[in-house]
Design a protein around this motif. Structure first.
Motif, PDB file in Angstrom:
ATOM      1  N   GLU A 133      14.220  -8.968  -4.203  1.00 57.80           N
ATOM      2  CA  GLU A 133      14.379  -7.990  -3.258  1.00 57.80           C
ATOM      3  C   GLU A 133      13.734  -6.821  -3.315  1.00 57.80           C
ATOM      4  O   GLU A 133      13.209  -6.726  -4.439  1.00 57.80           O
ATOM      5  CB  GLU A 133      15.709  -7.876  -2.372  1.00 57.80           C
ATOM      6  CG  GLU A 133      15.238  -6.986  -0.607  1.00 57.80           C
ATOM      7  CD  GLU A 133      17.038  -6.520  -0.361  1.00 57.80           C
ATOM      8  OE1 GLU A 133      16.921  -6.434   0.674  1.00 57.80           O
ATOM      9  OE2 GLU A 133      18.046  -7.891  -0.500  1.00 57.80           O
ATOM     10  N   VAL A 134      12.226  -6.839  -1.784  1.00 57.31           N
ATOM     11  CA  VAL A 134      11.812  -5.807  -2.552  1.00 57.31           C
ATOM     12  C   VAL A 134      11.546  -4.680  -0.855  1.00 57.31           C
ATOM     13  O   VAL A 134      11.033  -5.672   0.073  1.00 57.31           O
ATOM     14  CB  VAL A 134      10.252  -5.844  -2.752  1.00 57.31           C
ATOM     15  CG1 VAL A 134       8.879  -4.753  -2.993  1.00 57.31           C
ATOM     16  CG2 VAL A 134       9.688  -6.244  -3.974  1.00 57.31           C
ATOM     17  N   GLU A 135      12.043  -3.573  -0.755  1.00 59.98           N
ATOM     18  CA  GLU A 135      12.230  -3.141  -0.038  1.00 59.98           C
ATOM     19  C   GLU A 135      11.401  -1.934  -0.075  1.00 59.98           C
ATOM     20  O   GLU A 135      11.012  -0.988  -0.725  1.00 59.98           O
ATOM     21  CB  GLU A 135      13.715  -2.266   0.642  1.00 59.98           C
ATOM     22  CG  GLU A 135      14.565  -3.715   1.448  1.00 59.98           C
ATOM     23  CD  GLU A 135      16.035  -2.587   0.724  1.00 59.98           C
ATOM     24  OE1 GLU A 135      16.186  -1.585   1.582  1.00 59.98           O
ATOM     25  OE2 GLU A 135      16.652  -3.185   0.009  1.00 59.98           O
ATOM     26  N   LYS A 136       9.571  -1.931   0.709  1.00 61.40           N
ATOM     27  CA  LYS A 136       8.799  -1.082   0.595  1.00 61.40           C
ATOM     28  C   LYS A 136       9.144   0.357   1.816  1.00 61.40           C
ATOM     29  O   LYS A 136       9.924  -0.503   3.009  1.00 61.40           O
ATOM     30  CB  LYS A 136       7.663  -1.820   1.106  1.00 61.40           C
ATOM     31  CG  LYS A 136       7.255  -2.220  -0.126  1.00 61.40           C
ATOM     32  CD  LYS A 136       5.532  -2.533   0.337  1.00 61.40           C
ATOM     33  CE  LYS A 136       4.595  -3.349  -1.240  1.00 61.40           C
ATOM     34  NZ  LYS A 136       4.042  -3.937  -0.411  1.00 61.40           N
ATOM     35  N   GLY A 137       9.247   1.362   1.506  1.00 55.99           N
ATOM     36  CA  GLY A 137       8.958   2.406   2.162  1.00 55.99           C
ATOM     37  C   GLY A 137       7.231   3.118   2.213  1.00 55.99           C
ATOM     38  O   GLY A 137       6.743   2.645   1.184  1.00 55.99           O
ATOM     39  N   ASP A 138       7.272   4.518   2.866  1.00 54.33           N
ATOM     40  CA  ASP A 138       6.557   5.029   2.951  1.00 54.33           C
ATOM     41  C   ASP A 138       5.862   5.873   0.854  1.00 54.33           C
ATOM     42  O   ASP A 138       5.063   5.782   0.858  1.00 54.33           O
ATOM     43  CB  ASP A 138       6.271   6.334   3.921  1.00 54.33           C
ATOM     44  CG  ASP A 138       6.038   5.757   5.058  1.00 54.33           C
ATOM     45  OD1 ASP A 138       5.595   4.208   4.951  1.00 54.33           O
ATOM     46  OD2 ASP A 138       6.345   6.611   6.303  1.00 54.33           O
ATOM     47  N   THR A 157       8.880   4.393  -6.644  1.00 55.29           N
ATOM     48  CA  THR A 157       7.429   4.741  -5.839  1.00 55.29           C
ATOM     49  C   THR A 157       6.999   3.771  -5.105  1.00 55.29           C
ATOM     50  O   THR A 157       6.804   3.056  -5.675  1.00 55.29           O
ATOM     51  CB  THR A 157       6.628   6.197  -6.528  1.00 55.29           C
ATOM     52  OG1 THR A 157       5.896   5.176  -7.331  1.00 55.29           O
ATOM     53  CG2 THR A 157       7.129   6.963  -6.785  1.00 55.29           C
ATOM     54  N   SER A 158       6.490   3.863  -3.809  1.00 62.43           N
ATOM     55  CA  SER A 158       5.692   2.600  -3.345  1.00 62.43           C
ATOM     56  C   SER A 158       4.587   1.953  -3.906  1.00 62.43           C
ATOM     57  O   SER A 158       4.240   1.123  -4.486  1.00 62.43           O
ATOM     58  CB  SER A 158       5.768   3.170  -1.946  1.00 62.43           C
ATOM     59  OG  SER A 158       6.682   2.725  -1.274  1.00 62.43           O
ATOM     60  N   GLU A 159       3.935   3.712  -4.373  1.00 65.13           N
ATOM     61  CA  GLU A 159       2.441   3.198  -5.559  1.00 65.13           C
ATOM     62  C   GLU A 159       2.746   2.854  -6.659  1.00 65.13           C
ATOM     63  O   GLU A 159       1.885   1.779  -7.094  1.00 65.13           O
ATOM     64  CB  GLU A 159       2.193   4.811  -6.061  1.00 65.13           C
ATOM     65  CG  GLU A 159       1.147   4.513  -6.458  1.00 65.13           C
ATOM     66  CD  GLU A 159       0.711   6.771  -6.980  1.00 65.13           C
ATOM     67  OE1 GLU A 159      -0.773   6.308  -7.610  1.00 65.13           O
ATOM     68  OE2 GLU A 159       1.089   7.555  -6.656  1.00 65.13           O
ATOM     69  N   ALA A 160       4.174   3.037  -7.283  1.00 63.04           N
ATOM     70  CA  ALA A 160       4.011   1.759  -8.972  1.00 63.04           C
ATOM     71  C   ALA A 160       4.502   1.139  -7.931  1.00 63.04           C
ATOM     72  O   ALA A 160       4.071  -0.226  -8.696  1.00 63.04           O
ATOM     73  CB  ALA A 160       6.161   2.072  -9.275  1.00 63.04           C
TER      74      ALA A 160
END
Length: 191
Positions: A133-138, A157-160
């Protein structure tokens, strides 16, 4: 005669240069000059701040502009709005340099990458896992990975997430440290 010496306080250091057609445009010193110009709005004040002569600074700025084919600064004479200011090209150079330096620093301090390169890694408990599962945040994202015995959750981090291009079903490994669960992924070569 036998010479012996001790290696203390050793560290890896790197330098970043921006080049155009293989020719150097700028490195750390020139970036410092551009940043000082941006902060001060004056070449004289910027020169004083970074400790270079006014003449040297103009030579450096002209060479940078010549190599890029674009002005990196603009000078406004007379009135309240006078001064030396960065152009969009100058700001892009700073941004490019800072991003490159940050990426290089992150790479140099990435313990999992160093292990892949054959260097030592203090976190030895690396566990093969699968992203479920991937829950992306800002700013931060939650990644759930499944291992044989359990499901782990890692806050990264979302950047990662973007850099690793993580998607559900990806084969990854979890690196367990005393305070966190890191996520790593083998590089895929694309043809």
């Amino acid at each position: 005669m036998i010479l012996t010496f001790e290696m203390r306080d050793m560290e890896t250091r790197t330098k970043v240069w921006i080049t155009e057609d293989g020719k150097p445009v700028m490195g750390e010193g020139k970036v410092a000059l551009l940043k000082a110009i941006d902060e001060e709005g004056s070449l004289r004040k910027a020169c004083s701040k970074v400790g270079v002569s006014y003449k040297h600074a103009w030579l450096v700025l002209n060479k940078m502009s010549e190599r890029l084919g674009k002005d990196v600064v603009v000078t406004v004479r007379g009135g309240k709005a006078q001064g030396t200011f960065l152009t969009d090209a100058g700001r892009r150079l700073i941004k490019e340099y800072d991003m490159s330096k940050q990426l290089l620093n992150e790479t140099m301090h990435d313990e999992t990458l160093r292990e892949d390169l054959g260097l030592h890694l203090s976190a030895r408990n690396r566990i093969p896992a699968k992203v479920i599962e991937v829950e992306k945040g800002d700013v931060a994202s939650r990644i759930k990975v499944s291992i044989e015995a359990a499901v782990l959750s890692s806050l990264i981090t979302s950047e990662a997430v973007e850099k690793l291009d993580l998607k559900e079903g990806d084969e990854v490994f979890a690196v367990i440290k005393s305070t966190e669960v890191l996520i790593g992924k083998k590089a895929v070569t694309r043809e």
